[in-house]
Design an enzyme around this catalytic site. Sequence first.
Site, mmCIF file in Angstrom:
data_model
loop_
_atom_site.group_PDB
_atom_site.id
_atom_site.type_symbol
_atom_site.label_atom_id
_atom_site.label_comp_id
_atom_site.label_asym_id
_atom_site.label_seq_id
_atom_site.Cartn_x
_atom_site.Cartn_y
_atom_site.Cartn_z
ATOM 1 C CB SER A 1 -0.958 -0.010 1.194
ATOM 2 O OG SER A 1 -0.228 0.048 2.380
ATOM 3 C CE LYS B 1 -2.896 1.271 5.553
ATOM 4 N NZ LYS B 1 -2.898 0.769 4.179
#
Length: 812
Positions: free
Chosen positions: A692, A735
């Site tokens: 990611s 996140k």
Amino acid sequence: MKDRINIKESSNAQVYPCVPTRELVVFPNMVMHFDVGRPGSVKAMKNALQGEGYVFLVAQKDVNVERPEKSDVYKIGTVAKVKQIIKTPNGVYRCLVEGVQKARLAELIDNDACYEAEVRNIPNYGRENLSENEITALFRELKEVFADYARVLPRMPQELYTQVMGASDAKSLFEAIAFNIVLPFEDKQRLLEIPSSGEKTAFLLSVLSREIDVLTLEAQIHEQVHAAIEQNQRDFYIREQIKALQNELGENGFGDEAGDMDEIQNYVDRIHRLGAGDEVENKLLSEVKRLSRMASGSQEAVVIRGYLDTCISLPWNVYSKDQTNIKKAQQILDKDHYGMKRVKERILENLAVRSLTPDIKGQIICLVGPPGVGKTSIGKSIAKALNRKYVRVSLGGVKDESDIRGHRKTYVGAMPGRIINAVKQAGTKNPVILLDEIDKMSNDFRGDPSSAMLEVLDSEQNFSFRDHYIELPFDLSDVLFVTTANTLETIQPPLLDRMEVIELSSYTREEKFNIAKKHLIPKQLAKNGLKASQMRITNDGIYALIDGYTREAGVRKLERAIGSLCRKAAKEIVEDGAAKVVFKDGNIEEYLGHRKYLPDLVSKENQVGCVNGLAWTSVGGVIMPLEVLVLDGKGKIELTGSLGDVMKESAKIAVSLVRSIAEKYKIRSDFYEKNDLHIHAPEGAVPKDGPSAGVTMTTALVSALSGIPVRSDVAMTGEITLRGKVLPIGGLREKTMAAYKAGVKTVIVPKENMGDLDEVDDTVKLGLEFVFAEKIQDVLDAALVKKTDPEDIPYEIVKQPVRKASKAAVQK
Ligand code: ADP
């Protein structure tokens, strides 16, 4: 017949000395010895010898009659020639006679117990009534039967056998057999009386057959008796030997036989009370039987006793009564745990279904999440809410199949496996068993524990789970299994298949605050013997604990920090006599020392080549900055900061991608030949991996190569393809939470993650601007600082519409 000459077959009566015999029948042509003891009989024999030499021998019907009359003897007897009389040393006379003529008794004359008989001769073998063929058949059959008889008779003389088998006609066959074998005298008398040889053969046949049956039966009985005696003697002998050996060794195993019997009876009673079904009962009883045959101090007896005690202590038929009131169950679950909506709902659904169809075998629940989010403790609450017993089985580090399934009892120190042990510990057949850390189970050469686990968790198989130690099928289908894991990646797919996964994500700051206030503080107060009136942690104090002293996904460290404050308060109260201790943001450092963690704030300045990435770790989401430096060189790519393989590949993809869009950002087209690139992720010792960071790397590279700064208030996450497509990522909730806490204003996330926005905390949704990127262009547009001179702007910033959560939703 040599002696026949003296006796004519006639109807005239003749008179001979007579001896009534006891259990003795003499046939014509038969030579035999017999003893005579009665004085009258001795005299008669002597008279015969002195006279013509003949004597009439006739059998007494009843051997006990001392002085028989005519009616006491049979009607037919035999006239015999007396060959010899010898007086034996014990006073009786041994006579040798030869049967000559069959005769019928007409008169018995008693001369003072010395008898004389008036007899009429009758033919030794009368006229034949049977056909020739019948006689032949009987002849053959008799030979065969005799062969059988010889087989069952213990000691058949060989000469007799040869003589019988060599007989050529019915008469000689009959004589060979009848003269030589032992038969009841009544049968012999009957044989004498029967007139023809054919009929005699037929009767002899039936007598012999009967004898064979009797002899066979006798042999069988004898064998059985003998075997029983032998076994008894053998057992006795061995037991005596063991006893002697034990005495020698100083063990006194057989000392208390009454006590041993009590023990055996006690086992039998307990087994009968188990209600465990026939198979189990029979097996256990057979073990008790083995035990009863052993010396009580022997090693094997100890093993069997241990086995019996374990089996008997298993709850073969013990259930706790389920609590079926859903409202009550919910209250219990809510009382112990804050939030955890999905787990609680799932348990209540389970309860509802069970109350409708009690037989349903539930699925296994697997709680997955980072440490300290309450996976284990909710398991305990589930048991409490359902009113079931609770047992926790830790699977962390289990490598061996026998850990799950036990060792065979023949091994020294063998024990049941963890599952059976848990059931035993629970004492009921329907407990909640929490299988903790199922993802930490591994396998090695000693066998694969997960295949044993499969049998435990598969509802098709677990109704007859077999433990190696117990050796009996145990029904686990009423057990409610709850498993926990930190990650699904290390769980074997077939195992995972059988479980219903419920993910527990890390807690937000607000959730932690609530958990602390409602649960952890009261719990720790009680644990440390404090009253609520004696200690307080203010709200800002709780936040200080969360932000300054813990960095974790769950609340374990937070709980520990609260516990530590409780102890400090207790000390102050006892030592200094304080009435109440209050902890707040301002004084907390006095007690716990300096704050360990400072807020993870993003820099305030826009920089070239430095981008805020977002990562998802075991402690939740974090800001992960990425730096790129462009140096003169030869096109080398240097990667530092403990980057994993996937990240290294992302770097290569990013370089290729930047080359393809170099022109647009006025990047020199030969940078990959003329420059070295150094990519670094700070906090270098912490290993990092995952796809990611793709967008982060690309953005940092473009910025470093083009000299365009990156906005410091932007953070991003997303996987990238070679052609610049942005792919979705995991952990959006964590996140974005990290971004929010660090003071980021805009987060760039993959467009395909839009659906996950529901998971994101409402506060975060309100506080952040979201950019949903589909292509790398969208990312660069949002992240790179816009040049102020419109002429220079080679690109446009396109902002995506942002979904903001409504105020109402947040307040709720
Ligand atoms: P895990 O098994 O996930 O590692 P634990 O069950 O050991 O976590 O939880 C650690 C501590 O945190 C326990 O004391 C537990 O009671 C508490 N805890 C965790 N989540 C909650 C919650 N939602 N409500 C109340 N207490 C919680």
